[in-house]
Structure formats: C-alpha cells, structure tokens
Design a protein around this motif. Structure first.
Motif, PDB file in Angstrom:
ATOM      1  N   ALA A 106      -0.565   3.273  -0.592  1.00  0.00           N
ATOM      2  CA  ALA A 106       0.177   3.504  -1.649  1.00  0.00           C
ATOM      3  C   ALA A 106      -0.628   2.709  -2.602  1.00  0.00           C
ATOM      4  O   ALA A 106      -1.330   2.003  -2.843  1.00  0.00           O
ATOM      5  N   TYR A 107      -0.709   3.905  -4.313  1.00  0.00           N
ATOM      6  CA  TYR A 107      -1.591   3.746  -5.294  1.00  0.00           C
ATOM      7  C   TYR A 107      -0.645   3.596  -5.918  1.00  0.00           C
ATOM      8  O   TYR A 107      -0.207   4.015  -6.519  1.00  0.00           O
TER       9      TYR A 107
ATOM     10  N   LEU B 135      -2.496  -0.214  -1.575  1.00  0.00           N
ATOM     11  CA  LEU B 135      -2.455  -1.105  -0.399  1.00  0.00           C
ATOM     12  C   LEU B 135      -2.022  -0.012   0.906  1.00  0.00           C
ATOM     13  O   LEU B 135      -1.779   1.269   0.620  1.00  0.00           O
ATOM     14  N   LEU B 136      -3.062  -0.328   1.482  1.00  0.00           N
ATOM     15  CA  LEU B 136      -3.183   0.816   2.678  1.00  0.00           C
ATOM     16  C   LEU B 136      -2.458   0.958   3.561  1.00  0.00           C
ATOM     17  O   LEU B 136      -1.367   0.397   3.687  1.00  0.00           O
ATOM     18  N   PRO B 137      -1.629   1.429   4.699  1.00  0.00           N
ATOM     19  CA  PRO B 137      -0.650   1.715   5.344  1.00  0.00           C
ATOM     20  C   PRO B 137      -0.632   0.482   6.418  1.00  0.00           C
ATOM     21  O   PRO B 137      -1.516   0.018   6.972  1.00  0.00           O
ATOM     22  N   GLY B 138       0.132  -0.053   6.079  1.00  0.00           N
ATOM     23  CA  GLY B 138       0.436  -1.402   6.918  1.00  0.00           C
ATOM     24  C   GLY B 138       0.132  -2.699   6.755  1.00  0.00           C
ATOM     25  O   GLY B 138       0.325  -3.934   6.899  1.00  0.00           O
ATOM     26  N   GLU B 139      -0.649  -2.618   5.315  1.00  0.00           N
ATOM     27  CA  GLU B 139      -1.068  -4.157   4.893  1.00  0.00           C
ATOM     28  C   GLU B 139      -0.454  -4.589   4.060  1.00  0.00           C
ATOM     29  O   GLU B 139       0.501  -3.731   3.381  1.00  0.00           O
ATOM     30  N   ARG B 140      -0.304  -5.618   3.480  1.00  0.00           N
ATOM     31  CA  ARG B 140       0.203  -7.100   3.123  1.00  0.00           C
ATOM     32  C   ARG B 140      -0.117  -7.252   2.144  1.00  0.00           C
ATOM     33  O   ARG B 140      -1.770  -7.277   1.853  1.00  0.00           O
TER      34      ARG B 140
ATOM     35  N   ALA C 277       5.541   4.949  -6.054  1.00  0.00           N
ATOM     36  CA  ALA C 277       4.166   4.345  -6.077  1.00  0.00           C
ATOM     37  C   ALA C 277       3.791   5.597  -6.261  1.00  0.00           C
ATOM     38  O   ALA C 277       4.368   7.143  -5.798  1.00  0.00           O
ATOM     39  N   THR C 278       2.243   6.111  -5.541  1.00  0.00           N
ATOM     40  CA  THR C 278       1.832   7.599  -5.699  1.00  0.00           C
ATOM     41  C   THR C 278       1.397   7.776  -4.622  1.00  0.00           C
ATOM     42  O   THR C 278       0.394   6.186  -4.045  1.00  0.00           O
ATOM     43  N   TRP C 279       0.557   8.239  -3.745  1.00  0.00           N
ATOM     44  CA  TRP C 279       1.157   8.246  -1.981  1.00  0.00           C
ATOM     45  C   TRP C 279      -0.167   9.878  -1.370  1.00  0.00           C
ATOM     46  O   TRP C 279       0.060  10.256  -2.181  1.00  0.00           O
ATOM     47  N   LEU C 280      -1.209   8.470  -0.978  1.00  0.00           N
ATOM     48  CA  LEU C 280      -2.477   8.935  -0.426  1.00  0.00           C
ATOM     49  C   LEU C 280      -2.656   8.868   1.533  1.00  0.00           C
ATOM     50  O   LEU C 280      -2.570   8.471   1.462  1.00  0.00           O
TER      51      LEU C 280
END
Length: 205
Positions: free
Chosen positions: A82-83, A99-104, A117-120
């Motif tokens: 998520a950007y 925010l990377l996948p699964g990151e908090r 968000a923008t998804w990459l």
C-alpha cells in the motif's frame, strides 16, 4: 625502410584511442558517469509512482489492528504493498508513505480512518525494506538496508503500559528521523518501552 613501432608503444596508442572514443561518447550523453550504473548495480528503488489510488485487486485493505487513546496500529491485509495511505482523524490527516504486505505501522491519531491507497506488487519496489528504529540511551538508532536514502516524513511513537496496552502516541518531526542508508543515531527524548515507526518515503512526494 620505416622503423617498426614497438609492441608496448602500439598498445599505448590503442589504449589512448579507446579512452578518447569513450570520452567522446560520454560527452554526447550516451554513457552514464554514475558508478552504480557503470558497474550494473544501480539502485532499483523507484523515486516516484504514477499509479492512482483505488481498491486492492485482491480485496485487501489497510485496517486499524489496534486502537488506544490518541494512537493506533494499522495493518496491511493485502498481498500488495500500500503506497501513500491517507489516514484521517477529525480535522487531522497524516500520510503513511508505504506499507508492505502484512506489515503494521503506528499512527499518533485518535480513532483513525485509513483512506484509499495505491496498490503495488512488492517486486516493483526494487528491493525496498522498511527502515527500523531502536530506542537507545539519549535518542533513537535508525537502520536502513535500502540501496539509497529515502525521504524522512517523521515518525509515529506509540506508548504502552506494563501490560502492553496502547496508552497514547506522539509524532516526531522529519528532522528527528533518519532514512539514510546504514545506521544513524539521532537525539530525541522517547520514553523507554515506546515503539518508533519511521515514515520513510520513496521520494519527495
């Protein structure tokens, strides 16, 4: 009869011709003078993303995983990164850079609401890894394993009680947070047991 050039002299002349040709090529903008590019080790982390915000194709979201008074933890439930996540709380808005996948990540906001968000794909980030922060006597030590410096947008500091419950939060200014390559300690007063979440952006967005 003309005297023959020695082998060493011939090699020197050839080397000079090659060097002059390379300089002329560089002068026309055909060859980069960047050491990383010349060695094939240029940093692949992008400086900006042109995609637009929207829903994640896999149905993932950035959600509030934990809520406390004046602070919360967000979590990315998607398999995509998520950007530039806008996070609102009343009249206040902060932006979480990535925010990377699964990151908090922490936010120093009361009852935050993450926006679109923008998804990459994670692989499009060129090996980006989150910058980490460790509280040390007199300040915070920041560590970045990235191939270039990122842009500091400050950091969120979350406070917890002895039982691990969130009790509040605060925001550190950009100048108090390092997103440089390697390790760097910066002086700041942070309570022991707090958690520091650096906001390090890909570029100057």
């Amino acid at each position: 009869m003309r005297p023959r050039l020695g082998k060493d002299r011939v090699l020197a002349v050839l080397a000079a011709v090659v060097v002059l040709g390379l300089l002329a090529f560089i002068g026309r903008g055909k060859v980069s003078l960047d050491t990383n590019e010349l060695l094939g080790t240029a940093c692949a982390i992008p400086t900006r993303i042109t995609a637009v915000p929207g829903p994640a194709p896999d149905g993932g979201v950035v959600r509030v995983a934990e809520q406390g008074p004046g602070a919360a933890e967000l979590e990315n439930t998607s398999t995509l990164a998520a950007y530039r996540i806008p996070v609102m709380s009343g009249a206040r808005t902060v932006e979480v850079p990535l925010l990377l996948p699964g990151e908090r990540i922490g936010v120093a906001l009361d009852r935050p609401e993450p926006g679109p968000a923008t998804w990459l794909p994670p692989e499009s980030l060129g090996g980006f890894t989150p910058v980490t922060a460790t509280i040390v006597p007199g300040g915070v030590r920041y560590h970045s394993a990235n191939c270039r410096a990122l842009t500091s947008h400050g950091a969120a500091v979350l406070h917890r009680d002895a039982n691990g419950r969130l009790t509040g939060g605060e925001q550190l200014r950009a100048a108090s947070v390092s997103c440089a390559v390697g390790e760097k300690e910066l002086p700041v007063v942070v309570a022991a047991g707090s958690e520091v979440y650096p906001y390090c952006a890909l570029g100057a967005e």
